[in-house]
Write an enzyme that holds these catalytic residues in place. Sequence first.
Site, mmCIF file in Angstrom:
data_model
loop_
_atom_site.group_PDB
_atom_site.id
_atom_site.type_symbol
_atom_site.label_atom_id
_atom_site.label_comp_id
_atom_site.label_asym_id
_atom_site.label_seq_id
_atom_site.Cartn_x
_atom_site.Cartn_y
_atom_site.Cartn_z
ATOM 1 N N VAL A 29 23.322 33.186 2.529
ATOM 2 C CA VAL A 29 24.202 32.263 2.200
ATOM 3 C C VAL A 29 24.589 31.416 3.405
ATOM 4 O O VAL A 29 24.676 30.243 3.417
ATOM 5 C CB VAL A 29 25.215 32.816 1.446
ATOM 6 C CG1 VAL A 29 26.068 31.653 1.064
ATOM 7 C CG2 VAL A 29 24.583 33.536 0.358
ATOM 8 N N ASP A 199 -0.421 -6.080 2.021
ATOM 9 C CA ASP A 199 -2.046 -5.643 2.047
ATOM 10 C C ASP A 199 -2.677 -5.445 0.644
ATOM 11 O O ASP A 199 -2.240 -4.576 -0.056
ATOM 12 C CB ASP A 199 -2.647 -5.014 3.307
ATOM 13 C CG ASP A 199 -2.381 -5.696 4.706
ATOM 14 O OD1 ASP A 199 -2.001 -6.718 4.491
ATOM 15 O OD2 ASP A 199 -2.652 -4.994 5.484
ATOM 16 N N LYS A 221 -4.379 -13.435 0.412
ATOM 17 C CA LYS A 221 -4.417 -14.670 -0.276
ATOM 18 C C LYS A 221 -3.841 -15.738 0.522
ATOM 19 O O LYS A 221 -3.639 -16.935 -0.062
ATOM 20 C CB LYS A 221 -3.887 -14.575 -1.862
ATOM 21 C CG LYS A 221 -4.714 -13.813 -2.621
ATOM 22 C CD LYS A 221 -4.469 -14.186 -4.117
ATOM 23 C CE LYS A 221 -5.409 -13.134 -4.771
ATOM 24 N NZ LYS A 221 -4.877 -12.461 -5.931
ATOM 25 N N GLY A 253 -1.600 3.408 4.156
ATOM 26 C CA GLY A 253 -1.624 4.440 5.106
ATOM 27 C C GLY A 253 -0.458 4.343 6.133
ATOM 28 O O GLY A 253 0.662 4.180 5.587
ATOM 29 N N MET A 336 -13.149 2.949 7.936
ATOM 30 C CA MET A 336 -13.908 1.412 7.746
ATOM 31 C C MET A 336 -15.405 1.764 8.227
ATOM 32 O O MET A 336 -15.857 0.682 9.161
ATOM 33 C CB MET A 336 -13.248 0.524 8.801
ATOM 34 C CG MET A 336 -11.684 0.305 8.469
ATOM 35 S SD MET A 336 -10.983 -1.003 9.267
ATOM 36 C CE MET A 336 -10.199 0.105 10.503
#
Length: 424
Positions: A29, A199, A221, A253, A336
């Site tokens: 405890v 992203d 964009k 990530g 990648m």
Amino acid sequence: MPPVSDPAPYPAGLRLAGRRVVVVGGGKVAQRRVPALVAAGACVEVVSPETTPAVEGHALSGEITWTPRRYESSDLDGAWYVVVTTNVPEVNRQVSRDADERRVFCVRSDDAEAATAWTPAVGTHGPLTVAVLGSRDPRRSASVRDEILSRLRSGEIVARKDQTRTPGITLVGGGPGDPDLITVAGRRALQEADVVIADRLAPSALLAELAPDVEVIDATKLPRGRAASQESINALMIDRARHGKSVVRFKGGDSFVFGRGFEEAQACAAAGVPWCVVPGITSAFSVPALAGIPVTHRGVAHDVTVISGHLPPGHPESLVDWDAVARLRGTVVMLMAVTILPEISVALRAGGRSPQTPCAVVQDGSMATQRTVFTTLEKLAGDVERHQIRPPATIVMGEVVAVASELSSLEGAGWRDLTGRAPA
Ligand code: SAH
């Protein structure tokens, strides 16, 4: 237990920094109570002939003092607060009597009725502390606390007006894609943002939860014009921050693992705009894990190397020593890299890595469409082509893959992914 008609306790936030708190007893405890007292800055003394290793650890690190003997009444001298945790009823009663005499509040783990203070179920969310007192039912208070915290974290409870938003830029790593895999700090930064610049690989489900007045900008964009896209992102972030907005730059990530996050930090620094980073769970380690592959395993791999495959081996701007990588015995994780696997396989085999080295390719880690292809170095490029693997995909190479695929092929191995599915 107090009768139902007892008045409810009076809640108070004790400011214990620098104040003496005595914990009598050093068992399980005490072990549960001590960290919060330490976090509150209290000068904690544990009095107990014995302690658990965890309590002793706090003493060894100097966070508390441990007095290894039985309780004496003078231990309460100068104390503001007492927590009694022993399982010796006579000692507990004695401490209560001494505390009453000195008008010191006393928590009793063994007897709520005899206590003069109760410990609430506590949690924090940023600057907020949530404390729930349910005298008769600690499990109930803990679950109410959990419910409140999880709603604060998910944004179901938002007190936007109460927020003290600071202008500046927070670089938030969102994890591999599943909205549950962002950190608590990342989620909070999103809730507090006026502007979010996201992203493509940032977990999009989290954008849907944002309040309607938040400006959400899709970084992919942005008009590029004469400036490179990174420059237009930097310019936009800095412009919004200079207009007093709290800006989140939101990525997949971890922002500092092949995420160009530090370029943005440099841009902020150059512009004199305050910035901070909230680390994310990188796909380099989490995507293999979600496919049931540990990037290290005792006795199998003592090193793990993470490589960006955005430039092929032999490219004049490549900073990777592929021969050295080929000589490593441990785990290699490649990001990648899907489109240049033929060149990578050639380079690694030429450098001496065995063609039989086990490999796995994990596409869409943590997403509903996640799938894994197990193969070998020599078949890697061909299998990726045959299975039509598309980015984002993480490639893992090394003996850990063999260990993992053995386990996943076992009947009833019990492993499930985040959504409860067995591995594909
Ligand atoms: N900063 C990111 C990595 C950015 S580079 C991080 O720390 O995770 C982008 C590469 O990450 C992708 O090409 C892919 O190799 C990997 N990746 C990101 N998300 C992934 C996912 N959900 N599943 C598999 N690979 C992923």
